[in-house]
Design a protein around this motif. Sequence first.
Motif, PDB file in Angstrom:
ATOM      1  N   ILE A  52       0.810  -1.229   0.000  1.00 36.86           N
ATOM      2  CA  ILE A  52       0.000   0.000   0.000  1.00 36.86           C
ATOM      3  C   ILE A  52       0.842   1.277   0.000  1.00 36.86           C
ATOM      4  CG2 ILE A  52      -1.605   1.357   1.424  1.00 36.86           C
ATOM      5  CD1 ILE A  52      -3.136  -1.167   1.994  1.00 36.86           C
ATOM      6  N   THR A  81      -0.768  -2.857  -7.691  1.00 34.50           N
ATOM      7  CA  THR A  81      -1.878  -3.650  -7.156  1.00 34.50           C
ATOM      8  C   THR A  81      -1.784  -5.120  -7.547  1.00 34.50           C
ATOM      9  OG1 THR A  81      -3.279  -3.149  -9.073  1.00 34.50           O
ATOM     10  CG2 THR A  81      -3.449  -1.673  -7.168  1.00 34.50           C
ATOM     11  N   TYR A 125      -7.645  -2.827  -2.045  1.00 35.68           N
ATOM     12  CA  TYR A 125      -6.804  -2.000  -2.911  1.00 35.68           C
ATOM     13  C   TYR A 125      -7.608  -0.940  -3.655  1.00 35.68           C
ATOM     14  CZ  TYR A 125      -2.890  -5.225  -2.283  1.00 35.68           C
ATOM     15  OH  TYR A 125      -1.873  -5.977  -1.764  1.00 35.68           O
TER      16      TYR A 125
END
Length: 610
Positions: free
Chosen positions: A197, A283, A319
């Motif tokens: 992240i 991602t 995500y």
Amino acid sequence: MSRGFGAAGFGGGPGHGKLKFDDDELHSKISKQLLLRISKYFLPYWKQTLLVMIVLCVSAVLGLLPPILIQHIIDQALPDKNLHLLLLLVLASLGATVVSGLLGVLQNYLNSFISQNIVHDMKNQMYSHLQQMPLQFYSSVKQGEVITRMTSDISGIQGVFSNTIVNFASNLFILATTAVTLFIMNWKLTLLGIFVIPLFILPTRKMGNFSWKLAKKTQEKFSEQNEVIEETLSISGYLLMKLFTKEEAEYSNFKTINAEATNLQIRQSMAGRWFMMVLSTFTSIGPLLIYLYGGYLFIQGELTVGTIITFVALLGRLYGPVLQMTNLYVDIKRSAALFERIFDYFDMDPQIVDSPLALHINASGKDIEFRDVNFAYQQDKPALRHISFTAAAGTLTALVGPSGAGKTTITNLIPRLYELDSGAITIGGKDIRDFTLDSLRSQIGLVTQDTYLFNGTIKENLLYANPEASEAEIMDACRSAYIHEFIMELPEGYDTVVGNRGIKLSGGEKQRISIARVLLKNPPIIIMDEATSSLDTVSEYYIQQAMHVLLLNKTSLVIAHRLSTIMAADTILVVKAGAIVEEGTHDSLLKNDGVYRDLYNKQFEPKILS
């Protein structure tokens, strides 16, 4: 090619050349004060906003059900060959999807309702604010700039609610519910999944600043585009362009600005695509790590296949909000550019406003007096210097002098179209600044040399002065202005459409309709700025005859270059270089060897042909 000037002193219009930005400037755009100011526009719709938040919260919970139900299908219903359980789980998943979709429809309606009403309120506020701006603002700002701020700038923020606030709340709910669910399922996999992240956040700040610059430059280029359209495709601009054969030059100018605006829009679009491509790459790392470590745990007998599949599906829900929330910073930066331009106008001081104790005025039968009035459009460049005179009630005061002497400026100060710098203007002994603007201006009728008629019928233009006027009153005013017979000869009579700015009428016809409009208003004070300049000799004669009756008991100020129209004035003021250099009647001024006599000789001395 530029034909205009920036709004000097009023916030400025779009400039030409390269724009410069720095980080401090960008930080100031998203200050706490700005966010608080924006939030005030949502207060009237707090109930709808609260309902949106409830819908988002329920939708976030419902969104968790399909992946969780899939886990039970894979780990229980299918291995046990339980058809009844399979059917229940499938129907439950379908029901959650349908309800979530219905809530999405309700959410979209509420989003549209709130955002469109905010744009509606802001346009009303902007229009009302611009109505209060002084004449000096409109004489300096570019027309295209005003139109852009009223239209595309304000319309451009309607996505702020749905694209920023709603997205933020929605993503926050989804993020919170998904994160909790993932930690309950397996905290080890969750920590591994959120490892990537921080990679989303790193490029966001730079992208936000860059997007802000592009958005601001794009809107300014749109302002230039609107300016060219307004100036060259209006009646006056169109005629000028045609008469000077500037079509190619103007087209080339528009094509250049249009190309620059298009390139800026393409850069905005592509910058977002590259940004999202980088984030999408990040991602894909998370699911791969989950499959790798989750597969290891499955081999060790610690996880089921359904858990791994559900975990990857929920990771996408984790995500997605993170991507949206990082992109939210970019949206806020882009929105800040629009809000800055809008608030720039809102922050402009109208300057000419009613005082707290302003009174209503009845100017009938009262003198107008200038007491040592000074005024300048720009500092150190006085337009009027120590102007003092009295226009007695019920009399005609004429102002004459060379062009640019300050005659129009004197008359514009009476209805407070400009605010004087020092001195005072009184009506009936009371300062005009002590009266409300509405009551003051309702007492004044102004006929200018540059006649403006709306693109409507003759009757509609006349009723603009007095919406309650009867047919008889309209015709009486037109008879007094010697335009009634002409109107009656038209196929549609008073219902004839005059065209944009009255283009279908001659200059004299427009002027007489303008005079009839003021007569229909019937104010106690009449100001005429070269009002008879467009009339032929016969029409001018009839107007002069009518004025003897129409100006009875009225206080009148008449600006004239043709001295034949003001010889019978009670007082003639000779204005030169912003000062009154002579004052008297026609006969008394002729006896002096001064400016008035020189003007008279130039107009009336016999012309000798050589």
